[in-house]
Enzyme design. Structure first.
Site, PDB file in Angstrom:
ATOM      1  N   PRO A   1      45.186  38.081  41.075  1.00 35.26           N
ATOM      2  CA  PRO A   1      45.508  36.794  40.436  1.00 35.26           C
ATOM      3  C   PRO A   1      45.995  35.721  41.400  1.00 35.26           C
ATOM      4  O   PRO A   1      46.305  34.609  40.982  1.00 35.26           O
ATOM      5  CB  PRO A   1      46.633  37.189  39.478  1.00 35.26           C
ATOM      6  CG  PRO A   1      47.355  38.284  40.192  1.00 35.26           C
ATOM      7  CD  PRO A   1      46.291  39.059  40.922  1.00 35.26           C
ATOM      8  N   GLY A   2      46.095  36.071  42.718  1.00 32.70           N
ATOM      9  CA  GLY A   2      46.448  35.037  43.684  1.00 32.70           C
ATOM     10  C   GLY A   2      47.623  35.358  44.585  1.00 32.70           C
ATOM     11  O   GLY A   2      48.181  34.464  45.214  1.00 32.70           O
ATOM     12  N   GLY A   3      48.016  36.623  44.676  1.00 31.61           N
ATOM     13  CA  GLY A   3      49.156  36.985  45.516  1.00 31.61           C
ATOM     14  C   GLY A   3      48.965  36.603  46.974  1.00 31.61           C
ATOM     15  O   GLY A   3      49.884  36.075  47.614  1.00 31.61           O
TER      16      GLY A   3
ATOM     17  N   ASP B   1      41.942  41.843  50.155  1.00 32.35           N
ATOM     18  CA  ASP B   1      42.720  42.965  49.620  1.00 32.35           C
ATOM     19  C   ASP B   1      41.956  43.593  48.452  1.00 32.35           C
ATOM     20  O   ASP B   1      42.489  43.755  47.366  1.00 32.35           O
ATOM     21  CB  ASP B   1      44.104  42.472  49.169  1.00 32.35           C
ATOM     22  CG  ASP B   1      45.043  43.617  48.815  1.00 32.35           C
ATOM     23  OD1 ASP B   1      44.839  44.731  49.338  1.00 32.35           O
ATOM     24  OD2 ASP B   1      45.973  43.405  48.023  1.00 32.35           O
TER      25      ASP B   1
ATOM     26  N   LYS C   1      42.224  50.682  51.910  1.00 35.19           N
ATOM     27  CA  LYS C   1      42.814  51.636  50.974  1.00 35.19           C
ATOM     28  C   LYS C   1      42.485  53.052  51.463  1.00 35.19           C
ATOM     29  O   LYS C   1      41.310  53.387  51.664  1.00 35.19           O
ATOM     30  CB  LYS C   1      42.264  51.419  49.567  1.00 35.19           C
ATOM     31  CG  LYS C   1      42.290  49.960  49.100  1.00 35.19           C
ATOM     32  CD  LYS C   1      43.697  49.382  49.052  1.00 35.19           C
ATOM     33  CE  LYS C   1      43.655  47.919  48.592  1.00 35.19           C
ATOM     34  NZ  LYS C   1      45.000  47.318  48.561  1.00 35.19           N
TER      35      LYS C   1
END
Length: 354
Positions: free
Chosen positions: A220-222, A275, A304
């Site tokens: 969502p935009g971190g 990410d 990951k």
């Protein structure tokens, strides 16, 4: 001192052990590892005592992915409770003159319970070490750092590291405050990456307002939040929704596109960040494509990790990057780190210098 003491995240002891064994052998040193699950540290015992100091000089700490901090040290056990200071001061009599004293613990629940004790003993310890001329009263640049890692209130590893080849942070951890208006906690990972990978003297030139950037898997935009707060213009790539407050800044354009398929129309991107949750080799191949084709100058991305063979997985990806960029004659700087705000992942920084 025959031990190299390495701090790591609890649960990653085997990876830190595999890593120090690999790098020590690469430099021609021999030893064996003592590692216990969920202790937050690893010990590499050298067959020849003087090699611990040589290892922390010759192995580049920037190449250590899973190590938060390290030092060459020795174990003090069963110290008399009434004179722990005296025991430590005696053990440090032949240490190089250090500019700083760090009284630390492993980053575990048990270790955190010792931190109050560590703070309490730090002052009398420092005064005694100053009197012995082991630690300077005022810190000076480029001097060794003295470490005391308490395991219990009467057991500790005591040693030193070199300021040019260690972590500058207490316990190897950069503490950051969570911004109240950030869209997600993942924002701290990119904030930490900028602080760890980009030297303070270089940040003004390399992380500037007005730069163009791309965030793959932005929702969502971190991570977009960190680019916006640094004044950059961001192309946020994700099929999911973005945070409304970020979109209202006027610095973000949202493209509902698969992050693996998106490519910029112009080669004017300074920063690419990524990410995305995908196999590490797949993400690595994507990053190689962006670097080789000069779509971006600097890249920060997460890999990951699988549940097993995390060390092998990371080094496979780093080797892929090195081989491909070398094949095309590209000059670069590459570093990977299991950051404090990472979990089952590592963060990689790739700077294409030419």
């Amino acid at each position: 001192m025959s031990s190299v003491v390495i701090y790591c995240r609890s649960g990653f002891e085997n990876d830190a052990a595999a890593e120090i064994t690999f790098h020590a052998a690469e430099q021609g040193f021999a030893g064996y590892v003592k590692a216990k699950a969920n202790t937050g540290y690893v010990i590499y015992e050298c067959f020849e005592a003087q090699h611990s100091d040589e290892i922390i000089k010759k192995v580049d700490f920037k190449n250590m992915v899973f190590a938060r901090q390290w030092f060459a040290g020795t174990l003090l056990e069963n110290m008399p409770v009434e004179d722990r200071v005296g025991e430590i001061v005696t053990a440090a009599v032949d240490f190089p003159l250090c500019s700083e004293l760090r009284v630390e613990t492993p980053d575990t629940n048990e270790g955190k319970e010792l931190l109050t004790f560590c703070k309490k003993i730090s002052t009398p310890l420092k005064k005694a070490l100053e009197k012995q001329n082991t630690v300077l009263r005022e810190p000076k640049a480029n001097r060794p750092v003295m470490h005391i890692m308490f395991l219990t209130n009467n057991t500790a590893f005591v040693g030193h590291s070199y300021s040019y080849n260690n972590s500058p942070f207490f316990m190897g951890i950069l503490r950051l405050r969570m911004p109240s208006d950030a869209p997600s906690r993942s924002t701290l990972k990119l904030d930490e990456a900028f602080n760890v990978f980009i030297a303070e003297k270089d940040r003004e030139a390399r992380v500037q307002a007005g730069m163009r950037s791309v965030d793959l898997g932005a929702c969502p935009g971190g991570w977009t939040y960190q680019l916006v707060r640094r004044g950059m213009f961001v192309s946020a790539i994700d099929n999911g929704p973005m945070n409304d407050d970020l979109m209202q800044t006027g610095q973000v354009k949202h493209f509902r596109v698969d992050g693996f398929k998106y490519r910029p129309e112009k080669r004017n991107i300074t920063w690419l960040v990524c990410d995305m949750v995908e196999k590490p080799t797949k993400v690595t191949s994507l990053m190689i494509d962006w670097a080789v084709n000069a779509y971006a100058k600097e890249l920060i991305f997460n890999l990951k990790l699988p549940m097993k063979k995390r060390f092998d997985s990371v080094y496979e990806c780093l080797t892929m990057i090195k081989e491909e960029l070398n094949k095309y004659g590209i000059s670069y700087e590459l570093q990977a780190k299991h950051l404090y705000h990472d979990r089952e992942e590592v963060t990689v920084h790739l700077n294409v210098t030419k």
